[in-house]
Write an enzyme that holds these catalytic residues in place. Structure first.
Site, short mmCIF file in Angstrom:
data_model
loop_
_atom_site.label_atom_id
_atom_site.label_comp_id
_atom_site.label_asym_id
_atom_site.label_seq_id
_atom_site.Cartn_x
_atom_site.Cartn_y
_atom_site.Cartn_z
CG ASP A 1 -1.94 -1.03 1.24
OD1 ASP A 1 -1.62 -2.09 1.79
OD2 ASP A 1 -3.03 -0.81 0.71
CG ASP A 2 1.33 2.93 3.23
OD1 ASP A 2 0.44 3.55 2.62
OD2 ASP A 2 1.15 2.37 4.32
CG HIS B 1 -8.48 -4.10 6.54
ND1 HIS B 1 -8.96 -3.53 7.68
CD2 HIS B 1 -7.17 -4.35 6.77
CE1 HIS B 1 -8.00 -3.42 8.57
NE2 HIS B 1 -6.90 -3.91 8.04
CE LYS C 1 -3.05 -3.29 5.41
NZ LYS C 1 -3.07 -1.84 5.47
CB CYS D 1 -5.90 -1.40 3.31
SG CYS D 1 -6.77 -1.26 4.86
#
Length: 143
Positions: free
Chosen positions: A34-35, A129, A127, A73
């Site tokens: 993601d980052d 989510h 993750k 996310c």
């Protein structure tokens, strides 16, 4: 056709071509960071970090350099898992927590489910989510 669906079609097409050319299924390692910034890996020319393992994976595999994550996310994972925009599921604005009484629609075909139809084993690390409040929404039951 949206870019996310094009991406899913690309992945499935690559798998089908590989299967047609060989008797075994190729391994697929799908990393979502993601980052991660463009220059945060050394194979893109970044020099703040050395990333030899990621560099090796990139040199021996397919690099998809024109795909980007959403701001959060949950929308990112909804897009990757379905090939559709997260707004189609109402998952575009936030992150689903454990107590949220909804998740990614249970009738939606996901990338792992499609890969299983071609004989793959699937595993997820990290993750999720995309829904937790009932067992049917958890990763174990989503492909």
């Amino acid at each position: 056709m949206c870019e996310d669906m094009a991406f899913v079609c690309l992945v499935v097409s690559v798998v089908l071509v590989q299967v047609a050319l060989s008797a075994t299924l190729p391994n697929i390692l799908f990393i979502v960071a993601d980052d991660l910034g463009w220059n945060d890996v050394s194979y893109h020319g970044g020099d703040d970090y050395t990333t030899p393992t990621i560099d090796q994976l990139a040199s021996e595999g397919i690099k998809l350099n024109n795909y980007y994550v959403q701001l959060l996310c949950t929308p990112t994972r909804a897009s990757i898992m379905t090939g559709r925009y997260p707004i189609r599921y109402g998952l575009q604005h936030g992150v689903l927590g454990e107590a949220e009484p909804f998740g990614l629609n249970l009738t939606e075909l996901t990338l792992p489910k499609k890969l299983k139809q071609f004989g793959y084993e699937t595993h997820a690390i990290g993750k999720w989510h995309l829904g937790f409040y009932q067992w049917a929404y958890t990763p174990t039951y989503r492909g």
